[in-house]
Design an enzyme around this catalytic site. Structure first.
Site, PDB file in Angstrom:
ATOM      1  N   GLU A  96       0.852  -1.189   0.000  1.00 28.51           N
ATOM      2  CA  GLU A  96       0.000   0.000   0.000  1.00 28.51           C
ATOM      3  C   GLU A  96       0.887   1.237   0.000  1.00 28.51           C
ATOM      4  O   GLU A  96       1.700   1.432   0.905  1.00 28.51           O
ATOM      5  CB  GLU A  96      -0.943   0.040   1.197  1.00 28.51           C
ATOM      6  CG  GLU A  96      -1.871   1.250   1.137  1.00 28.51           C
ATOM      7  CD  GLU A  96      -2.964   1.260   2.179  1.00 28.51           C
ATOM      8  OE1 GLU A  96      -3.923   2.047   2.012  1.00 28.51           O
ATOM      9  OE2 GLU A  96      -2.872   0.500   3.167  1.00 28.51           O
ATOM     10  N   GLU A 121       4.782   4.552   3.957  1.00 27.44           N
ATOM     11  CA  GLU A 121       4.234   5.816   4.447  1.00 27.44           C
ATOM     12  C   GLU A 121       5.386   6.704   4.896  1.00 27.44           C
ATOM     13  O   GLU A 121       6.402   6.208   5.392  1.00 27.44           O
ATOM     14  CB  GLU A 121       3.261   5.548   5.603  1.00 27.44           C
ATOM     15  CG  GLU A 121       2.626   6.772   6.227  1.00 27.44           C
ATOM     16  CD  GLU A 121       1.853   7.611   5.221  1.00 27.44           C
ATOM     17  OE1 GLU A 121       2.327   8.729   4.923  1.00 27.44           O
ATOM     18  OE2 GLU A 121       0.816   7.141   4.711  1.00 27.44           O
ATOM     19  N   ASN A 148       9.922   7.121   0.787  1.00 21.31           N
ATOM     20  CA  ASN A 148       9.306   7.743  -0.378  1.00 21.31           C
ATOM     21  C   ASN A 148       9.005   6.628  -1.379  1.00 21.31           C
ATOM     22  O   ASN A 148       9.918   6.022  -1.943  1.00 21.31           O
ATOM     23  CB  ASN A 148      10.266   8.769  -0.982  1.00 21.31           C
ATOM     24  CG  ASN A 148       9.677   9.490  -2.174  1.00 21.31           C
ATOM     25  OD1 ASN A 148       8.463   9.641  -2.296  1.00 21.31           O
ATOM     26  ND2 ASN A 148      10.536   9.952  -3.064  1.00 21.31           N
ATOM     27  N   ASP A 170      -2.853  12.335  -2.087  1.00 28.25           N
ATOM     28  CA  ASP A 170      -2.976  13.796  -2.000  1.00 28.25           C
ATOM     29  C   ASP A 170      -3.328  14.339  -3.383  1.00 28.25           C
ATOM     30  O   ASP A 170      -2.601  14.109  -4.347  1.00 28.25           O
ATOM     31  CB  ASP A 170      -1.649  14.390  -1.530  1.00 28.25           C
ATOM     32  CG  ASP A 170      -1.756  15.858  -1.140  1.00 28.25           C
ATOM     33  OD1 ASP A 170      -2.559  16.579  -1.763  1.00 28.25           O
ATOM     34  OD2 ASP A 170      -1.029  16.286  -0.232  1.00 28.25           O
ATOM     35  N   LYS A 174      -4.037  22.591  -6.657  1.00 31.27           N
ATOM     36  CA  LYS A 174      -3.620  23.732  -7.465  1.00 31.27           C
ATOM     37  C   LYS A 174      -3.013  23.259  -8.778  1.00 31.27           C
ATOM     38  O   LYS A 174      -2.236  22.310  -8.810  1.00 31.27           O
ATOM     39  CB  LYS A 174      -2.612  24.596  -6.699  1.00 31.27           C
ATOM     40  CG  LYS A 174      -3.195  25.283  -5.460  1.00 31.27           C
ATOM     41  CD  LYS A 174      -2.153  26.149  -4.780  1.00 31.27           C
ATOM     42  CE  LYS A 174      -2.746  26.832  -3.557  1.00 31.27           C
ATOM     43  NZ  LYS A 174      -1.748  27.675  -2.844  1.00 31.27           N
ATOM     44  N   ASP A 206     -11.452  10.614  -4.506  1.00 27.63           N
ATOM     45  CA  ASP A 206     -12.753  11.284  -4.482  1.00 27.63           C
ATOM     46  C   ASP A 206     -12.684  12.632  -5.196  1.00 27.63           C
ATOM     47  O   ASP A 206     -13.560  13.478  -5.020  1.00 27.63           O
ATOM     48  CB  ASP A 206     -13.250  11.468  -3.046  1.00 27.63           C
ATOM     49  CG  ASP A 206     -12.332  12.338  -2.192  1.00 27.63           C
ATOM     50  OD1 ASP A 206     -11.186  12.611  -2.629  1.00 27.63           O
ATOM     51  OD2 ASP A 206     -12.735  12.743  -1.092  1.00 27.63           O
ATOM     52  N   THR A 267     -13.274   4.354   5.503  1.00 31.52           N
ATOM     53  CA  THR A 267     -12.650   5.168   6.540  1.00 31.52           C
ATOM     54  C   THR A 267     -13.425   6.464   6.754  1.00 31.52           C
ATOM     55  O   THR A 267     -14.288   6.838   5.961  1.00 31.52           O
ATOM     56  CB  THR A 267     -11.206   5.511   6.153  1.00 31.52           C
ATOM     57  OG1 THR A 267     -11.233   6.294   4.943  1.00 31.52           O
ATOM     58  CG2 THR A 267     -10.386   4.246   5.915  1.00 31.52           C
ATOM     59  N   GLU A 270     -13.104   8.724   3.732  1.00 29.22           N
ATOM     60  CA  GLU A 270     -14.009   8.453   2.618  1.00 29.22           C
ATOM     61  C   GLU A 270     -15.434   8.875   2.965  1.00 29.22           C
ATOM     62  O   GLU A 270     -16.162   9.387   2.108  1.00 29.22           O
ATOM     63  CB  GLU A 270     -13.966   6.973   2.252  1.00 29.22           C
ATOM     64  CG  GLU A 270     -14.792   6.634   1.014  1.00 29.22           C
ATOM     65  CD  GLU A 270     -14.613   5.205   0.540  1.00 29.22           C
ATOM     66  OE1 GLU A 270     -15.367   4.793  -0.363  1.00 29.22           O
ATOM     67  OE2 GLU A 270     -13.710   4.509   1.071  1.00 29.22           O
TER      68      GLU A 270
END
Length: 291
Positions: A96, A121, A148, A170, A174, A206, A267, A270
């Protein structure tokens, strides 16, 4: 509980100290691409600090001798032998990318003991929370790495990964920051090499504009095949923060996406997206074997 022999090996590879607080300085190891995250404070509250101290030796891998570095040291070989040392067995591996608070990967590891799971993570509080959840179950088939993700994927040996999850990355809303989005051609190319034949990459977002971005990167990539069966309509132009309302008036086109992945935990993040009226986009791509 975790088998002692496996746990001991992970302790040998793990960082036994909570990571240092971030100073905002540059990484000592040069990154290979634009990163998709910002540096944040690594300060842990007392509960998460206790979880880190108790469980890091069992779950956290060390991929670099500098505990503040987020890359993979050139001396670390991420191959099948590495995984067998880490997990103490040979099993299919799900990775993940951006595991957040760990709800999904912990639930999957608890529900599928026949598979191994690796959470990538960069944020210490998320890793500590994942350790806290995992420690309650004593999961032997879960490991975590503070790294990373694109650098880890680039270091992985060909055919190593069986499935990859990227849930709600993320969105970098912009327009000038869209280049920082995680899903990029370079990552897609590296993942295609690291995946086992027929390996699956599951993505969820989303944000309509991010879904369009994923389609632009992966639908045209011959190394990946969209395996969805659900048609959705999306604007064919990009919008950014402050201009999202323009999307409704843009030309639209049909794209193929997937039904909601049943293995994804619903979660709070979500739920908030659904409550705000946003559409959840599930996308699944299978790696295409090269001749």
């Amino acid at each position: 509980m975790i088998a002692m022999s496996t746990a001991k090996h992970v302790q040998d590879e793990a960082s036994h100290r909570p990571p240092p607080k971030e100073s905002g300085g540059r990484e000592r190891r040069a990154r290979r691409s634009v990163v998709s995250f910002t540096r944040r404070s690594g300060k842990l509250d007392p509960r998460l600090g206790r979880a880190w101290n108790e469980y890091a030796g069992s779950y956290l891998l060390s991929l670099h001798p500098d505990t503040d570095a987020l890359g993979v040291d050139p001396g670390v070989v991420v191959d099948r032998a590495f995984l067998e040392r880490v997990f103490g067995r040979k099993a299919p591996l799900t990775v993940e990318i951006g595991s957040g608070q760990g709800e999904n990967i912990v639930a999957a590891a608890a529900g599928h003991p026949d598979r191994d799971y690796l959470a990538l993570e960069v944020y210490e509080p998320g890793l500590a929370h994942t350790m806290l959840l995992a420690g309650k179950h004593g999961l032997p088939n879960l490991r975590l790495a503070r790294t990373n993700a694109p650098e880890f994927v680039a270091a992985a040996s060909p055919g190593l990964l069986d499935e990859v999850w990227t849930f709600f990355p993320d969105p970098w809303p912009k327009m000038r920051h869209h280049k920082r989005r995680l899903v990029q051609p370079a990552l897609a190319a590296d993942l295609a090499k690291a995946m086992a034949p027929g390996g699956l990459w599951r993505i969820a977002t989303d944000i309509d504009d991010y879904a369009l971005h994923v389609h632009e990167v992966l639908d045209r990539d011959p190394a990946w095949r969209n395996v969805g069966g659900r048609r959705v309509s999306l604007p064919t132009g990009h919008v950014g923060k402050g201009t999202a309302d323009r999307a409704a008036g843009m030309p639209h086109a049909e794209f193929v996406e997937s039904e909601r992945f049943e293995g994804r935990v619903l979660t709070n993040f979500e739920r908030k997206g659904l409550a705000a009226g946003r559409t959840i986009h599930d996308l699944a791509y299978r790696s295409v074997a090269r001749p």
